[in-house]
Design a protein around this motif. Structure first.
Motif, PDB file in Angstrom:
ATOM      1  N   LEU A  19       0.836  -1.199   0.000  1.00  0.00           N
ATOM      2  CA  LEU A  19       0.000   0.000   0.000  1.00  0.00           C
ATOM      3  C   LEU A  19       0.876   1.257   0.000  1.00  0.00           C
ATOM      4  N   LEU A  20       1.918   1.252   0.819  1.00  0.00           N
ATOM      5  CA  LEU A  20       2.831   2.398   0.861  1.00  0.00           C
ATOM      6  C   LEU A  20       3.597   2.548  -0.450  1.00  0.00           C
ATOM      7  N   ARG A  21       3.922   1.447  -1.091  1.00  0.00           N
ATOM      8  CA  ARG A  21       4.619   1.490  -2.374  1.00  0.00           C
ATOM      9  C   ARG A  21       3.743   2.185  -3.416  1.00  0.00           C
ATOM     10  N   VAL A  22       2.479   1.793  -3.499  1.00  0.00           N
ATOM     11  CA  VAL A  22       1.553   2.394  -4.467  1.00  0.00           C
ATOM     12  C   VAL A  22       1.273   3.849  -4.110  1.00  0.00           C
ATOM     13  N   LEU A  23       1.045   4.117  -2.826  1.00  0.00           N
ATOM     14  CA  LEU A  23       0.796   5.493  -2.390  1.00  0.00           C
ATOM     15  C   LEU A  23       2.010   6.378  -2.647  1.00  0.00           C
ATOM     16  N   GLY A  24       3.198   5.879  -2.338  1.00  0.00           N
ATOM     17  CA  GLY A  24       4.422   6.644  -2.575  1.00  0.00           C
ATOM     18  C   GLY A  24       4.613   6.949  -4.053  1.00  0.00           C
ATOM     19  N   ALA A  25       4.370   5.965  -4.900  1.00  0.00           N
ATOM     20  CA  ALA A  25       4.491   6.177  -6.349  1.00  0.00           C
ATOM     21  C   ALA A  25       3.448   7.187  -6.827  1.00  0.00           C
ATOM     22  N   ALA A  26       2.238   7.105  -6.309  1.00  0.00           N
ATOM     23  CA  ALA A  26       1.186   8.058  -6.695  1.00  0.00           C
ATOM     24  C   ALA A  26       1.561   9.481  -6.282  1.00  0.00           C
ATOM     25  N   LEU A  27       2.150   9.627  -5.105  1.00  0.00           N
ATOM     26  CA  LEU A  27       2.576  10.953  -4.653  1.00  0.00           C
ATOM     27  C   LEU A  27       3.707  11.491  -5.529  1.00  0.00           C
ATOM     28  N   LEU A  28       4.626  10.632  -5.924  1.00  0.00           N
ATOM     29  CA  LEU A  28       5.702  11.062  -6.833  1.00  0.00           C
ATOM     30  C   LEU A  28       5.145  11.482  -8.187  1.00  0.00           C
ATOM     31  N   ILE A  29       4.151  10.762  -8.673  1.00  0.00           N
ATOM     32  CA  ILE A  29       3.479  11.154  -9.918  1.00  0.00           C
ATOM     33  C   ILE A  29       2.782  12.497  -9.719  1.00  0.00           C
ATOM     34  N   GLY A  30       2.206  12.708  -8.536  1.00  0.00           N
ATOM     35  CA  GLY A  30       1.580  13.990  -8.236  1.00  0.00           C
ATOM     36  C   GLY A  30       2.569  15.139  -8.288  1.00  0.00           C
ATOM     37  N   ILE A  31       3.748  14.935  -7.725  1.00  0.00           N
ATOM     38  CA  ILE A  31       4.803  15.960  -7.778  1.00  0.00           C
ATOM     39  C   ILE A  31       5.173  16.233  -9.230  1.00  0.00           C
ATOM     40  N   ALA A  32       5.348  15.168 -10.001  1.00  0.00           N
ATOM     41  CA  ALA A  32       5.701  15.317 -11.415  1.00  0.00           C
ATOM     42  C   ALA A  32       4.602  16.044 -12.181  1.00  0.00           C
ATOM     43  N   ALA A  33       3.357  15.707 -11.904  1.00  0.00           N
ATOM     44  CA  ALA A  33       2.231  16.317 -12.621  1.00  0.00           C
ATOM     45  C   ALA A  33       2.132  17.809 -12.333  1.00  0.00           C
ATOM     46  N   VAL A  34       2.314  18.197 -11.070  1.00  0.00           N
ATOM     47  CA  VAL A  34       2.267  19.621 -10.721  1.00  0.00           C
ATOM     48  C   VAL A  34       3.356  20.382 -11.462  1.00  0.00           C
ATOM     49  N   HIS A  35       4.562  19.850 -11.452  1.00  0.00           N
ATOM     50  CA  HIS A  35       5.669  20.537 -12.113  1.00  0.00           C
ATOM     51  C   HIS A  35       5.498  20.578 -13.632  1.00  0.00           C
ATOM     52  N   ALA A  36       5.006  19.506 -14.225  1.00  0.00           N
ATOM     53  CA  ALA A  36       4.767  19.496 -15.672  1.00  0.00           C
ATOM     54  C   ALA A  36       3.677  20.494 -16.043  1.00  0.00           C
ATOM     55  N   TYR A  37       2.612  20.539 -15.258  1.00  0.00           N
ATOM     56  CA  TYR A  37       1.515  21.472 -15.527  1.00  0.00           C
ATOM     57  C   TYR A  37       1.997  22.919 -15.423  1.00  0.00           C
ATOM     58  N   LEU A  38       2.713  23.226 -14.354  1.00  0.00           N
ATOM     59  CA  LEU A  38       3.187  24.600 -14.174  1.00  0.00           C
ATOM     60  C   LEU A  38       4.211  24.976 -15.247  1.00  0.00           C
ATOM     61  N   TRP A  39       5.063  24.037 -15.632  1.00  0.00           N
ATOM     62  CA  TRP A  39       6.010  24.301 -16.714  1.00  0.00           C
ATOM     63  C   TRP A  39       5.247  24.670 -17.980  1.00  0.00           C
ATOM     64  N   GLN A  40       4.185  23.896 -18.264  1.00  0.00           N
ATOM     65  CA  GLN A  40       3.382  24.134 -19.454  1.00  0.00           C
ATOM     66  C   GLN A  40       2.624  25.464 -19.376  1.00  0.00           C
ATOM     67  N   GLN A  41       2.264  25.886 -18.177  1.00  0.00           N
ATOM     68  CA  GLN A  41       1.480  27.103 -17.996  1.00  0.00           C
ATOM     69  C   GLN A  41       2.317  28.380 -17.966  1.00  0.00           C
ATOM     70  N   GLY A  42       3.608  28.277 -18.174  1.00  0.00           N
ATOM     71  CA  GLY A  42       4.409  29.481 -18.267  1.00  0.00           C
ATOM     72  C   GLY A  42       5.699  29.485 -17.488  1.00  0.00           C
ATOM     73  N   TYR A  43       5.875  28.549 -16.577  1.00  0.00           N
ATOM     74  CA  TYR A  43       7.124  28.513 -15.819  1.00  0.00           C
ATOM     75  C   TYR A  43       8.311  28.177 -16.714  1.00  0.00           C
ATOM     76  N   ARG A  44       8.047  27.612 -17.873  1.00  0.00           N
ATOM     77  CA  ARG A  44       9.136  27.264 -18.796  1.00  0.00           C
ATOM     78  C   ARG A  44       9.946  28.484 -19.223  1.00  0.00           C
TER      79      ARG A  44
END
Length: 140
Positions: A19-44
């Motif tokens: 459960l922690l493995r899946v939750l940890g991976a999901a949280l890492l994907i969440g970090i990646a998604a936030v950064h990818a979204y913000l990069w796309q929205q102008g942080y680039r």
């Protein structure tokens, strides 16, 4: 005198690390998604910060995959790497909000600041916990 647990029960992995493995991976994907979204929205277009956000997105996905597919003997290391990634991301967020980072100062009112904070903080708790449990599970 109690009898020892059946062999099948001793070999079966506990539910908590999975459960922690899946939750940890999901949280890492969440970090990646936030950064990818913000990069796309102008942080680039922000010097240093833009490429760093894109790198954060790629590393977050890679860390998530590593946590999910690492064999049990390497899981403590994969989880520790994911934890270091999350803690570094959280530290960068706090630094950028307080003293600035590479000449860029962020605000807590910025898009996704709070979701980013909570996802990174949760990952910085879940992944070290997984690393410790996985390391203990490997001991005889």
């Amino acid at each position: 005198m109690t009898s020892p647990a059946p062999v099948e029960a001793r070999r079966r992995p506990a539910a908590a690390p999975w459960l922690l493995r899946v939750l940890g991976a999901a949280l890492l994907i969440g970090i990646a998604a936030v950064h990818a979204y913000l990069w796309q929205q102008g942080y680039r277009s922000i010097d240093v910060i833009g490429p760093a956000f894109l790198l954060q997105a790629a590393l977050g996905v890679g860390a998530a995959v590593l946590v999910l597919v690492a064999p049990l003997r390497l899981l403590p290391w994969a989880a520790a790497l994911g934890a270091a990634f999350a803690a570094g991301s959280l530290a960068a967020l706090i630094l950028s909000t307080t003293v600035g980072l590479f000449g860029f100062v962020e605000s807590t009112t910025a898009t996704l600041w709070w979701p980013s904070f909570w996802v990174e903080a949760a990952a910085a708790v879940v992944l070290p916990t997984l690393a410790v449990l996985a390391a203990r599970g490997r001991q005889p």
